[in-house]
Design an enzyme around this catalytic site. Structure first.
Site, PDB file in Angstrom:
ATOM      1  N   SER A 142       0.837  -1.197   0.000  1.00  0.00           N
ATOM      2  CA  SER A 142       0.000   0.000   0.000  1.00  0.00           C
ATOM      3  C   SER A 142       0.877   1.254   0.000  1.00  0.00           C
ATOM      4  O   SER A 142       1.670   1.453  -0.917  1.00  0.00           O
ATOM      5  CB  SER A 142      -0.960  -0.053   1.185  1.00  0.00           C
ATOM      6  OG  SER A 142      -2.019   0.854   1.022  1.00  0.00           O
ATOM      7  N   GLU A 237      -9.855  -5.567  -4.990  1.00  0.00           N
ATOM      8  CA  GLU A 237      -9.488  -4.342  -4.290  1.00  0.00           C
ATOM      9  C   GLU A 237      -9.563  -3.115  -5.192  1.00  0.00           C
ATOM     10  O   GLU A 237      -9.297  -3.193  -6.397  1.00  0.00           O
ATOM     11  CB  GLU A 237      -8.119  -4.449  -3.635  1.00  0.00           C
ATOM     12  CG  GLU A 237      -6.946  -4.817  -4.508  1.00  0.00           C
ATOM     13  CD  GLU A 237      -5.640  -4.744  -3.710  1.00  0.00           C
ATOM     14  OE1 GLU A 237      -5.354  -3.673  -3.143  1.00  0.00           O
ATOM     15  OE2 GLU A 237      -4.917  -5.754  -3.661  1.00  0.00           O
ATOM     16  N   HIS A 267      -7.119  -6.228  -0.222  1.00  0.00           N
ATOM     17  CA  HIS A 267      -5.966  -5.356  -0.044  1.00  0.00           C
ATOM     18  C   HIS A 267      -4.979  -5.939   0.972  1.00  0.00           C
ATOM     19  O   HIS A 267      -5.344  -6.269   2.098  1.00  0.00           O
ATOM     20  CB  HIS A 267      -6.448  -3.984   0.428  1.00  0.00           C
ATOM     21  CG  HIS A 267      -5.391  -2.933   0.450  1.00  0.00           C
ATOM     22  ND1 HIS A 267      -4.817  -2.431  -0.701  1.00  0.00           N
ATOM     23  CD2 HIS A 267      -4.801  -2.281   1.476  1.00  0.00           C
ATOM     24  CE1 HIS A 267      -3.927  -1.507  -0.377  1.00  0.00           C
ATOM     25  NE2 HIS A 267      -3.894  -1.399   0.938  1.00  0.00           N
TER      26      HIS A 267
END
Length: 295
Positions: A142, A237, A267
């Site tokens: 991320s 996601e 995710h």
């Protein structure tokens, strides 16, 4: 099996109301990320990386002369060594390396470029330990994937040796939030939604900044000269397009890039590898990739 296991993770994530406020969000991510503890055969110890908090880890049989430098996710506002300890330590086992996890400063208390500076400090700390750049892999999920790309961009601009490879899980590469899957995957993503990302982006990179700056949104960087990159992303996601567009940009710049899209995964799913076979498989694939590129 994959369906039942990921459904159990979805249930874990939805077992409590979504937290409100930075302190509650940080506590919740640490809680769900550390649901399953680190394996008993892994050794972890704290380290001061030139003023930046970090944690070494090593699993039996790992090569101490090679390192995976890892930046956790959490939208630059949450996430920690605690929330990602199981992921990082098992990634080290799979890659047969030591790992160094970095507890970089978080927004909104420390907005851009604080996390960038901490990432660079961690890199220079490793280099001053006598480690060759070719013996270091850099990775993150991320926002940590974003930090990974930004670090490489800065090293390249400075003419410094680059890491052997980069490993990205569900990378957040576009803080302008222009990816189509923010809308098309909205209904199936239990974690990341556009309004939430907008709040994170405002905290980290206030609207006065140009979010197309490659050090904020590496999707818009010139990626030529980057080392080999592995991108792992789930099909369920909202940040799927951040990964696929990055892979296309890297490939167009003649970067050796591998894109893996994992069916039904959400995710940063390898965080829950202890009870998720696809999380363990993703780490095994990443370990093979890292081993193949480290000197």
């Amino acid at each position: 099996m994959a369906h039942s296991e990921i459904d159990a993770i979805r249930a874990l994530l939805g077992s409590k109301p979504r937290p409100v406020g930075w302190a509650e969000r940080r506590q919740r991510l640490d809680e769900v990320g550390s649901t399953w503890p680190v394996a008993s055969d892994v050794e972890c110890w704290a380290v001061d990386c030139a003023g930046v908090a970090g944690e070494w880890s090593i699993a039996p049989g790992s090569d101490t002369s090679r390192v995976l430098l890892y930046f956790h996710g959490g939208g630059y506002c949450s996430g920690s060594i605690v929330s990602h300890r199981r992921l990082v330590t098992e990634a080290g086992r799979a890659a047969r390396t030591r790992t160094l996890a970095i507890d970089y400063r978080r927004a909104p208390e420390h907005p851009y470029p604080a996390a960038r500076e901490d990432a660079l400090s961690a890199w220079h700390f490793l280099r001053k330990q006598g480690l060759a750049a070719a013996s270091i892999a850099v990775g993150g999920d991320s926002a940590g994937g974003n930090l990974t790309l930004g670090l490489i961009d800065r090293l390249r601009a400075a003419g410094e040796p680059l890491p052997a490879c980069a490993w990205l899980i569900s990378p957040w590469t576009d803080l302008t939030m222009s990816g189509a899957t923010l809308a098309t995957k909205e209904a199936v993503d239990p974690l990341i939604h556009k309004a939430y990302l907008a709040e994170l982006a405002d905290a980290y990179a206030p609207p006065s900044l140009d979010r197309r700056d490659p050090l904020i949104s590496p999707l818009f960087a010139d990626l030529s000269g980057f080392p080999p990159v592995l991108i792992q992303v789930g099909s369920a996601e909202t940040l799927l397009a951040d990964a696929t567009r990055l892979a296309e940009a890297a490939g167009s710049a003649d970067v050796d890039v591998t894109l893996q899209i994992w069916p039904q995964m959400i995710h940063a799913w390898p965080v829950w590898n202890a009870k998720l076979e696809d999380g363990r498989r993703a780490l095994a694939r990443a370990g093979q990739f890292i081993q193949s590129h480290l000197r």
